[in-house]
Write a protein that holds these residues in place. Sequence first.
Motif, PDB file in Angstrom:
ATOM      1  N   THR A  30     -41.417  32.097   4.777  1.00 63.77           N
ATOM      2  CA  THR A  30     -40.347  31.595   3.904  1.00 63.77           C
ATOM      3  C   THR A  30     -40.529  30.082   3.868  1.00 63.77           C
ATOM      4  O   THR A  30     -40.246  29.390   4.847  1.00 63.77           O
ATOM      5  CB  THR A  30     -38.953  31.975   4.451  1.00 63.77           C
ATOM      6  OG1 THR A  30     -38.852  33.408   4.472  1.00 63.77           O
ATOM      7  CG2 THR A  30     -37.848  31.414   3.574  1.00 63.77           C
ATOM      8  N   ILE A  31     -41.055  29.618   2.765  1.00 62.57           N
ATOM      9  CA  ILE A  31     -41.445  28.205   2.721  1.00 62.57           C
ATOM     10  C   ILE A  31     -40.391  27.393   1.970  1.00 62.57           C
ATOM     11  O   ILE A  31     -40.109  27.644   0.795  1.00 62.57           O
ATOM     12  CB  ILE A  31     -42.826  28.052   2.060  1.00 62.57           C
ATOM     13  CG1 ILE A  31     -43.812  28.906   2.872  1.00 62.57           C
ATOM     14  CG2 ILE A  31     -43.258  26.579   2.026  1.00 62.57           C
ATOM     15  CD1 ILE A  31     -45.225  28.766   2.475  1.00 62.57           C
ATOM     16  N   GLY A  32     -39.812  26.451   2.688  1.00 63.98           N
ATOM     17  CA  GLY A  32     -38.915  25.490   2.057  1.00 63.98           C
ATOM     18  C   GLY A  32     -39.762  24.426   1.388  1.00 63.98           C
ATOM     19  O   GLY A  32     -40.659  23.865   2.013  1.00 63.98           O
ATOM     20  N   VAL A  33     -39.489  24.170   0.132  1.00 60.74           N
ATOM     21  CA  VAL A  33     -40.255  23.159  -0.596  1.00 60.74           C
ATOM     22  C   VAL A  33     -39.301  22.045  -0.985  1.00 60.74           C
ATOM     23  O   VAL A  33     -38.297  22.287  -1.675  1.00 60.74           O
ATOM     24  CB  VAL A  33     -40.905  23.763  -1.861  1.00 60.74           C
ATOM     25  CG1 VAL A  33     -41.663  22.687  -2.636  1.00 60.74           C
ATOM     26  CG2 VAL A  33     -41.837  24.913  -1.495  1.00 60.74           C
ATOM     27  N   ILE A  34     -39.588  20.839  -0.509  1.00 57.58           N
ATOM     28  CA  ILE A  34     -38.760  19.687  -0.881  1.00 57.58           C
ATOM     29  C   ILE A  34     -39.520  18.919  -1.947  1.00 57.58           C
ATOM     30  O   ILE A  34     -40.590  18.358  -1.694  1.00 57.58           O
ATOM     31  CB  ILE A  34     -38.467  18.789   0.344  1.00 57.58           C
ATOM     32  CG1 ILE A  34     -37.783  19.611   1.448  1.00 57.58           C
ATOM     33  CG2 ILE A  34     -37.598  17.613  -0.074  1.00 57.58           C
ATOM     34  CD1 ILE A  34     -37.442  18.811   2.702  1.00 57.58           C
ATOM     35  N   GLY A  35     -38.993  18.951  -3.150  1.00 59.93           N
ATOM     36  CA  GLY A  35     -39.663  18.297  -4.279  1.00 59.93           C
ATOM     37  C   GLY A  35     -39.235  16.841  -4.376  1.00 59.93           C
ATOM     38  O   GLY A  35     -38.051  16.529  -4.316  1.00 59.93           O
ATOM     39  N   CYS A  63     -35.831  29.395   6.477  1.00 60.00           N
ATOM     40  CA  CYS A  63     -37.202  28.930   6.214  1.00 60.00           C
ATOM     41  C   CYS A  63     -38.019  28.967   7.503  1.00 60.00           C
ATOM     42  O   CYS A  63     -37.528  28.632   8.580  1.00 60.00           O
ATOM     43  CB  CYS A  63     -37.190  27.508   5.660  1.00 60.00           C
ATOM     44  SG  CYS A  63     -36.544  27.481   3.983  1.00 60.00           S
ATOM     45  N   SER A  64     -39.278  29.344   7.344  1.00 56.19           N
ATOM     46  CA  SER A  64     -40.190  29.344   8.495  1.00 56.19           C
ATOM     47  C   SER A  64     -40.979  28.043   8.537  1.00 56.19           C
ATOM     48  O   SER A  64     -41.484  27.648   9.593  1.00 56.19           O
ATOM     49  CB  SER A  64     -41.160  30.525   8.399  1.00 56.19           C
ATOM     50  OG  SER A  64     -41.906  30.461   7.185  1.00 56.19           O
TER      51      SER A  64
END
Length: 290
Positions: free
Chosen positions: A5-10, A80-81
């Motif tokens: 579970t990928i947290g993406v910070i844009g 998130c992992s």
Amino acid sequence: MGGWTIGVIGGSGLYEIDGLGDAEPVTVETPWGAPSDTLVRGTIGDVTLVFLPRHGKGHRLTPTDVPYRANIDALKRLGCSDVLSISACGSLKEQYAPGDFVMVDQFIDRTFARNKTFFGPGMVAHVSMAEPVCSRLSGLAGDAAASIGAAVHRGGTYLAMEGPQFSSRAESHLYRQWGCDVIGMTNMPEAKLAREAELPYATIAMVTDYDCWRDDSEAVSVSNVLEVIKNNTDKAKKTLLALVENLQGTTRTPSPQGIETCLDFAMITAPTARDPALLAKLDAVAGRVL
Ligand SMILES: CSC[C@H]1O[C@H](OP(=O)(O)O)[C@H](O)[C@@H]1O
Ligand SMILES: Nc1ncnc2[nH]cnc12
């Protein structure tokens, strides 16, 4: 299989992502306040993505005003992992040209007006930042970027400045003398907080400019950053899709740096000296060990 579970910070220019068929907005309140914006969660195959625009939609928040603690807490709370940051940056070396991607592996933190820890009076913890980036996540993201044709540099030191003004020439030359590779305003304290939350963190630093140290380039400005950012953002979106494609059918294992258990060795406050109110705020970040 799965478990990613990928947290993406844009960062600047990246306010949404493509390809999430079942995307749903998720509003999260945290003990540290509201995150930068509503998060968006969705899946592609057996990988879940949770997207958060760092400066909020419409780029409302300065680097100083980004609620870094709430952002990391929200990503942790949503399960998130791993956390992948995508950031614009200036280049401090000739060989990193606008449009290139630098897979940062070290930071120098020169920020001074931000909350940098989840801990405090009544619960003291000291995590290691010797290796601030998850080498596996960084490697996977670098491979994905290379596969879509981006020029990728593996490793690099990111100088985090307070901003919001860009650097003076004297500062830019100083950071070059320190051996820094790229400069930006946001990856600290984000990377520190991710580590405190036991979240493996990596950043793709997308070069937009040569800051202001180079005699034959115009000094960095929002207009020259924006000229490059559109193309960088398209490449970042393709990189994310390639990363997720590469993860399909794989099983996530613990990070090579043992980041998911780093609090085992970090907390020093005696049980009798702990502040229950702070412990309650740490439910998501440190719930595993409290
Ligand atoms: C718009 S240029 C300056 C701005 O861009 C970078 O932000 P982010 O890391 O979120 O992409 C830089 O750190 C500054 O905040
Ligand atoms: N030169 C620069 N300095 C700080 N942040 C940046 N973001 C993009 N370019 C930058």
